[in-house]
Design a protein around this motif. Structure first.
Motif, PDB file in Angstrom:
ATOM      1  N   GLY A   1      45.028  44.333  41.933  1.00 11.28           N
ATOM      2  CA  GLY A   1      43.579  44.397  42.024  1.00 11.28           C
ATOM      3  C   GLY A   1      43.042  44.893  43.345  1.00 11.28           C
ATOM      4  O   GLY A   1      42.161  45.771  43.397  1.00 11.28           O
ATOM      5  N   ILE A   2      43.547  44.344  44.456  1.00 13.05           N
ATOM      6  CA  ILE A   2      43.039  44.728  45.769  1.00 13.05           C
ATOM      7  C   ILE A   2      43.320  46.200  46.042  1.00 13.05           C
ATOM      8  O   ILE A   2      42.462  46.933  46.563  1.00 13.05           O
ATOM      9  N   SER A   3      44.509  46.672  45.677  1.00 12.32           N
ATOM     10  CA  SER A   3      44.828  48.090  45.867  1.00 12.32           C
ATOM     11  C   SER A   3      43.897  48.970  45.050  1.00 12.32           C
ATOM     12  O   SER A   3      43.440  50.019  45.517  1.00 12.32           O
ATOM     13  N   ALA A   4      43.591  48.551  43.815  1.00 15.10           N
ATOM     14  CA  ALA A   4      42.696  49.336  42.959  1.00 15.10           C
ATOM     15  C   ALA A   4      41.304  49.440  43.568  1.00 15.10           C
ATOM     16  O   ALA A   4      40.666  50.498  43.509  1.00 15.10           O
ATOM     17  N   VAL A   5      40.826  48.346  44.173  1.00 16.26           N
ATOM     18  CA  VAL A   5      39.491  48.356  44.779  1.00 16.26           C
ATOM     19  C   VAL A   5      39.440  49.314  45.959  1.00 16.26           C
ATOM     20  O   VAL A   5      38.587  50.212  46.026  1.00 16.26           O
TER      21      VAL A   5
ATOM     22  N   VAL B   1      33.244  44.684  39.418  1.00 17.78           N
ATOM     23  CA  VAL B   1      34.577  45.187  39.733  1.00 17.78           C
ATOM     24  C   VAL B   1      35.593  44.055  39.721  1.00 17.78           C
ATOM     25  O   VAL B   1      36.708  44.199  39.190  1.00 17.78           O
ATOM     26  N   VAL B   2      35.224  42.900  40.281  1.00 16.84           N
ATOM     27  CA  VAL B   2      36.175  41.788  40.350  1.00 16.84           C
ATOM     28  C   VAL B   2      36.520  41.276  38.954  1.00 16.84           C
ATOM     29  O   VAL B   2      37.679  40.939  38.684  1.00 16.84           O
ATOM     30  N   VAL B   3      35.541  41.215  38.042  1.00 13.62           N
ATOM     31  CA  VAL B   3      35.843  40.791  36.673  1.00 13.62           C
ATOM     32  C   VAL B   3      36.863  41.739  36.043  1.00 13.62           C
ATOM     33  O   VAL B   3      37.828  41.316  35.394  1.00 13.62           O
ATOM     34  N   VAL B   4      36.655  43.045  36.255  1.00  9.63           N
ATOM     35  CA  VAL B   4      37.578  44.023  35.665  1.00  9.63           C
ATOM     36  C   VAL B   4      38.938  43.958  36.361  1.00  9.63           C
ATOM     37  O   VAL B   4      39.987  44.080  35.718  1.00  9.63           O
ATOM     38  N   VAL B   5      38.921  43.721  37.668  1.00 15.91           N
ATOM     39  CA  VAL B   5      40.176  43.591  38.411  1.00 15.91           C
ATOM     40  C   VAL B   5      40.933  42.340  37.957  1.00 15.91           C
ATOM     41  O   VAL B   5      42.162  42.316  37.927  1.00 15.91           O
ATOM     42  N   GLU B   6      40.179  41.285  37.588  1.00 15.81           N
ATOM     43  CA  GLU B   6      40.812  40.092  37.036  1.00 15.81           C
ATOM     44  C   GLU B   6      41.647  40.442  35.809  1.00 15.81           C
ATOM     45  O   GLU B   6      42.728  39.899  35.593  1.00 15.81           O
ATOM     46  N   MET B   7      41.113  41.340  34.994  1.00 18.27           N
ATOM     47  CA  MET B   7      41.851  41.758  33.797  1.00 18.27           C
ATOM     48  C   MET B   7      43.201  42.364  34.177  1.00 18.27           C
ATOM     49  O   MET B   7      44.198  42.207  33.463  1.00 18.27           O
ATOM     50  N   ALA B   8      43.210  43.074  35.316  1.00 16.31           N
ATOM     51  CA  ALA B   8      44.451  43.724  35.747  1.00 16.31           C
ATOM     52  C   ALA B   8      45.551  42.705  36.035  1.00 16.31           C
ATOM     53  O   ALA B   8      46.737  43.047  35.970  1.00 16.31           O
ATOM     54  N   GLN B   9      45.166  41.461  36.327  1.00 13.82           N
ATOM     55  CA  GLN B   9      46.167  40.432  36.611  1.00 13.82           C
ATOM     56  C   GLN B   9      46.943  40.020  35.360  1.00 13.82           C
ATOM     57  O   GLN B   9      48.020  39.439  35.456  1.00 13.82           O
ATOM     58  N   ILE B  10      46.379  40.314  34.168  1.00 13.61           N
ATOM     59  CA  ILE B  10      47.037  39.885  32.930  1.00 13.61           C
ATOM     60  C   ILE B  10      47.257  41.060  31.975  1.00 13.61           C
ATOM     61  O   ILE B  10      47.347  40.873  30.761  1.00 13.61           O
ATOM     62  N   THR B  11      47.326  42.286  32.535  1.00 16.61           N
ATOM     63  CA  THR B  11      47.634  43.453  31.696  1.00 16.61           C
ATOM     64  C   THR B  11      48.979  44.036  32.126  1.00 16.61           C
ATOM     65  O   THR B  11      49.204  44.267  33.309  1.00 16.61           O
ATOM     66  N   PRO B  12      49.877  44.266  31.170  1.00 18.29           N
ATOM     67  CA  PRO B  12      51.156  44.887  31.515  1.00 18.29           C
ATOM     68  C   PRO B  12      50.935  46.356  31.862  1.00 18.29           C
ATOM     69  O   PRO B  12      49.912  46.934  31.481  1.00 18.29           O
ATOM     70  N   PRO B  13      51.839  47.021  32.614  1.00 15.82           N
ATOM     71  CA  PRO B  13      53.137  46.480  33.030  1.00 15.82           C
ATOM     72  C   PRO B  13      53.134  45.806  34.406  1.00 15.82           C
ATOM     73  O   PRO B  13      54.133  45.265  34.813  1.00 15.82           O
ATOM     74  N   ILE B  14      51.987  45.856  35.146  1.00 11.47           N
ATOM     75  CA  ILE B  14      52.000  45.353  36.521  1.00 11.47           C
ATOM     76  C   ILE B  14      51.163  44.082  36.665  1.00 11.47           C
ATOM     77  O   ILE B  14      50.829  43.689  37.760  1.00 11.47           O
TER      78      ILE B  14
END
Length: 436
Positions: free
Chosen positions: A339-343, A368-381
């Motif tokens: 998430g932080i890298s994406a931001v 942005v943070v809500v969408v970045v939260e999604m990245a924490q539970i989406t494969p592959p990373i």
């Protein structure tokens, strides 16, 4: 044509470096270096040194290592065990029972940690064995943990909001307060989902909890007093205008040390481990921010952000259409970056678009943070998926399917933010101004 060539070059160099395993911060610097060499006549070394120093010496950034250290200290206490003891008597009789302790515990710990991974690990190591022993559905236990732990990125003190605020030069304190109500609303949505599933599912047959008297519930609530006192002190000092985010972080570190001392978990070993853990995480984020600052400057010299913003403007997208495009963009990006890298990687391009569309940058930070939260539970990373895999020994596909309903709830939260922006803007607009 120049802009198209620049975009292709930047993307090629970036993915080449990331694909070879180069650290994200160094990859960003490498892309920026190539861009400066090809598109400007400025002395690259001097510009890089000046930019990196300016990004690293930001006073606002000092809140970051302090909040990380506070979370590291609390991670080594009995906080999760005490929270379970204090919360379970009150939540056991709700539809969904003790699964709610996952969500509420993550919400509480998020308010003193700021890290999704720390929240997940701290709550999970206590909650998973307890809920398994009571025969709660495994998928619900894992799914709620995966989703609720992401609240560490939104509820203040949030590391992602600090990074966003530094990147776009917005008030960290205002961003913190913008995240309070959306974080609580999202936690409430998770709890509502658990309640609905518990009533409608035929597989929901946990062991019945013994009914406690009101006096016993009050007695167990004493375990919650230390953490709530710490939250009130840290967040309350900022809201009352008595402390900046950095000063509140320092107060939080002292409070966490006192809490660990009284719990008997503060030893020289745990103190050293917490300090070294905070240093490693802070150094990693600082390197990413330094690389992003240099890349932002390099892209500015090429005129690429402005050209892209003008190109988007020429499409005459409505605000809603722009936000939908950014939603899809960040979901896809989150499959490959944390998430932080994406931001920090995208703000150089996205910020001019958002400003040009007249979107409030404080509100956009929560989006942005809500969408970045999604990245924490989406494969592959998805990092939370890896943490849960290590804690539960389940296959990645199983954990991903368990977390899918939480992902859908987060998508719904994005639309709620768009329809009711006051959820994020009311509190920062009405907060007292703090010192300095």
């Amino acid at each position: 044509m120049t802009e198209i060539y620049a975009i292709a070059l930047f993307l090629f160099v970036l993915f080449l470096l990331l694909g070879t395993g180069v650290w994200v911060g160094l990859a960003l610097m490498g892309v920026a270096w190539v861009g400066m060499e090809l598109f400007t006549t400025r002395p690259v070394g001097d510009v890089m040194i000046t930019t990196i120093w300016a990004s690293a010496s930001s006073w606002t950034l000092t809140a970051l290592p302090l909040f990380i250290w506070m979370g590291e200290i609390l991670y080594r206490t009995r906080l999760s065990e005490d929270m379970f003891k204090g919360l379970s008597p009150w939540l056991a009789r709700l539809p969904g029972g003790l699964v709610h302790t996952n969500i509420v515990s993550c919400t509480v710990f998020a308010a003193v940690s700021g890290s999704s991974a720390a929240t997940l690990t701290t709550v999970g190591k206590m909650a998973i064995p307890e809920l398994r022993s009571r025969k709660y559905p495994e998928k619900m236990v894992i799914g709620t943990l995966a989703g609720a732990a992401t609240l560490g990125l939104m509820i203040p003190p949030s590391l992602a909001l600090i990074v966003y605020g530094v990147t776009v030069n917005e008030s960290i304190t205002k961003l913190f307060f913008a995240g309070v109500f959306p974080g609580l609303v999202l936690a409430g949505m998770f709890m509502a989902y658990v309640a609905i599933v518990s009533v409608t599912s035929k597989d929901w047959n946990p062991d019945v909890e013994l009914n406690m008297s009101f006096a016993d519930k009050i007695a167990n609530s004493r375990f919650l007093l230390p953490v709530f006192a710490l939250i009130t002190t840290v967040i309350g000092s900022m809201y009352a205008g008595l402390a900046t985010a950095t000063e509140a972080a320092a107060i939080g570190v002292i409070g966490a040390l006192v809490l660990a001392l009284f719990q008997g978990s503060l030893t020289w070993g745990s103190f050293r481990e917490s300090l070294m853990g905070a240093m490693r995480t802070s150094a990693m984020i600082a390197l990413i921010l330094a690389g992003a600052a240099f890349l932002k400057l390099s892209m500015g010299f090429t005129g690429l952000p402005r050209a892209l913003a003008d190109g988007i403007a020429a499409l005459e997208l409505t605000r809603f259409q722009l936000l939908m495009a950014l939603l899809v963009f960040y979901i896809v990006l989150g499959m490959f970056l944390d998430g932080i890298s994406a931001v920090v990687l995208t703000m150089a391009v996205v910020e001019p678009m958002v400003r040009g569309a007249g979107i409030d940058l404080i509100w956009f930070g929560i989006f942005v943070v809500v969408v970045v939260e999604m990245a924490q539970i989406t494969p592959p990373i998805g990092f939370n998926l890896f943490v849960l895999q290590g804690m539960t020994n389940h296959e990645m596909g199983y954990i991903t399917r368990a977390a899918l309903p939480m992902f859908a709830i987060m998508v719904l939260m994005v639309f709620i933010l768009i329809w009711f922006p006051e959820i994020a803007t009311w509190l920062p607009d009405n907060m007292r101004s703090g010192p300095g």
